[in-house]
Design a protein around this motif. Structure first.
Motif, short mmCIF file in Angstrom:
data_model
loop_
_atom_site.label_atom_id
_atom_site.label_comp_id
_atom_site.label_asym_id
_atom_site.label_seq_id
_atom_site.Cartn_x
_atom_site.Cartn_y
_atom_site.Cartn_z
N PHE A 101 10.36 15.44 74.19
CA PHE A 101 9.90 16.20 75.34
C PHE A 101 9.20 15.30 76.36
O PHE A 101 9.47 15.38 77.57
CB PHE A 101 8.94 17.30 74.88
CG PHE A 101 8.39 18.14 75.99
CD1 PHE A 101 9.18 19.09 76.60
CD2 PHE A 101 7.08 17.97 76.42
CE1 PHE A 101 8.68 19.86 77.63
CE2 PHE A 101 6.57 18.74 77.43
CZ PHE A 101 7.38 19.70 78.05
N ILE A 102 8.34 14.42 75.88
CA ILE A 102 7.61 13.51 76.79
C ILE A 102 8.58 12.56 77.47
O ILE A 102 8.45 12.29 78.67
CB ILE A 102 6.52 12.75 76.01
CG1 ILE A 102 5.42 13.72 75.60
CG2 ILE A 102 5.95 11.60 76.82
CD1 ILE A 102 4.41 13.15 74.65
N GLU A 103 9.56 12.04 76.74
CA GLU A 103 10.54 11.13 77.35
C GLU A 103 11.37 11.84 78.41
O GLU A 103 11.62 11.28 79.48
CB GLU A 103 11.45 10.55 76.27
CG GLU A 103 10.78 9.50 75.42
CD GLU A 103 11.68 9.00 74.29
OE1 GLU A 103 12.83 9.48 74.20
OE2 GLU A 103 11.22 8.15 73.51
N GLU A 104 11.77 13.09 78.13
CA GLU A 104 12.54 13.84 79.13
C GLU A 104 11.71 14.10 80.38
O GLU A 104 12.21 13.98 81.50
CB GLU A 104 13.02 15.18 78.53
CG GLU A 104 14.13 15.03 77.53
CD GLU A 104 14.48 16.35 76.86
OE1 GLU A 104 14.00 17.40 77.31
OE2 GLU A 104 15.24 16.31 75.87
N ARG A 105 10.43 14.45 80.20
CA ARG A 105 9.56 14.68 81.36
C ARG A 105 9.40 13.41 82.18
O ARG A 105 9.40 13.43 83.40
CB ARG A 105 8.18 15.18 80.90
CG ARG A 105 8.16 16.55 80.33
CD ARG A 105 8.22 17.58 81.39
NE ARG A 105 7.03 17.50 82.21
CZ ARG A 105 6.73 18.34 83.15
NH1 ARG A 105 7.52 19.34 83.40
NH2 ARG A 105 5.65 18.20 83.86
N ARG A 106 9.24 12.28 81.49
CA ARG A 106 9.07 11.01 82.18
C ARG A 106 10.32 10.66 82.98
O ARG A 106 10.24 10.25 84.13
CB ARG A 106 8.76 9.92 81.16
CG ARG A 106 8.33 8.62 81.80
CD ARG A 106 7.88 7.62 80.78
NE ARG A 106 6.67 8.08 80.10
CZ ARG A 106 6.44 7.93 78.80
NH1 ARG A 106 7.32 7.35 78.04
NH2 ARG A 106 5.33 8.37 78.27
N ARG A 164 12.58 12.80 84.11
CA ARG A 164 12.69 13.75 85.22
C ARG A 164 11.74 13.38 86.36
O ARG A 164 12.10 13.43 87.53
CB ARG A 164 12.37 15.16 84.72
CG ARG A 164 13.25 16.20 85.36
CD ARG A 164 13.00 17.59 84.84
NE ARG A 164 13.19 17.68 83.40
CZ ARG A 164 12.43 18.41 82.59
NH1 ARG A 164 11.44 19.11 83.07
NH2 ARG A 164 12.66 18.44 81.30
N SER A 165 10.52 12.97 86.02
CA SER A 165 9.58 12.59 87.09
C SER A 165 10.03 11.31 87.79
O SER A 165 9.86 11.16 89.00
CB SER A 165 8.17 12.42 86.53
OG SER A 165 8.11 11.29 85.70
N ASP A 173 12.63 12.37 90.19
CA ASP A 173 12.00 12.99 91.35
C ASP A 173 11.42 11.92 92.28
O ASP A 173 11.53 12.02 93.49
CB ASP A 173 10.90 13.96 90.92
CG ASP A 173 11.45 15.20 90.24
OD1 ASP A 173 12.66 15.46 90.39
OD2 ASP A 173 10.67 15.89 89.57
#
Length: 131
Positions: free
Chosen positions: A46-51, A53-54, A57
């Motif tokens: 989850f943390i890797e996917e958020r990183r 995605r950011s 962005d």
């Protein structure tokens, strides 16, 4: 005879009571370890996917962060994003909350005055009338 009977009883007791308890403990420990590992791997994913995605962005916002109408290559930047009814949305949120805030402060001041914690005095205005 007595020792063989005792050893058979202890073997029975061991097979009937101790072995199932040990199996259950090992199985519960293994399940807990597996659950912790899955939770940990889920969090890591989850943390890797958020990183990622950011970072995507940030890459998409990069052309808009520099100032000016033109990019470094000389191309005209696209129009900025417009929000329909933006000022109406702001007013629909700001006005009710300002009103609610003023009511809360008014009633809080009245409550403090009623409990004699804060009493407004007009002493300064009375001094001007005596002169």
């Amino acid at each position: 005879m007595h020792s063989s009977l005792s050893s058979m009883t202890s073997k029975k007791l061991c097979n009937c009571v101790a072995v199932p308890l040990i199996r259950r403990h090992v199985s519960a420990t293994h399940q807990a370890a597996t659950a912790n590992a899955t939770a940990r791997s889920f969090l890591v994913r989850f943390i890797e996917e958020r990183r990622k995605r950011s970072q995507q962005d940030d890459i998409r916002l990069e052309p808009y962060l520099s100032k000016g109408v033109y990019t470094e290559s000389g191309a005209i930047r696209p129009m900025p994003k417009r929000y329909p009814l933006g000022i109406v949305k702001v007013l629909l949120i700001a006005i009710p909350f300002l009103y609610i805030g003023s009511l809360v402060s008014k009633y809080a001041a009245l409550g403090l005055e009623k409990m004699d914690l804060f009493v407004y005095s007009d002493d300064d205005d009375d001094d001007d009338d005596d002169d």
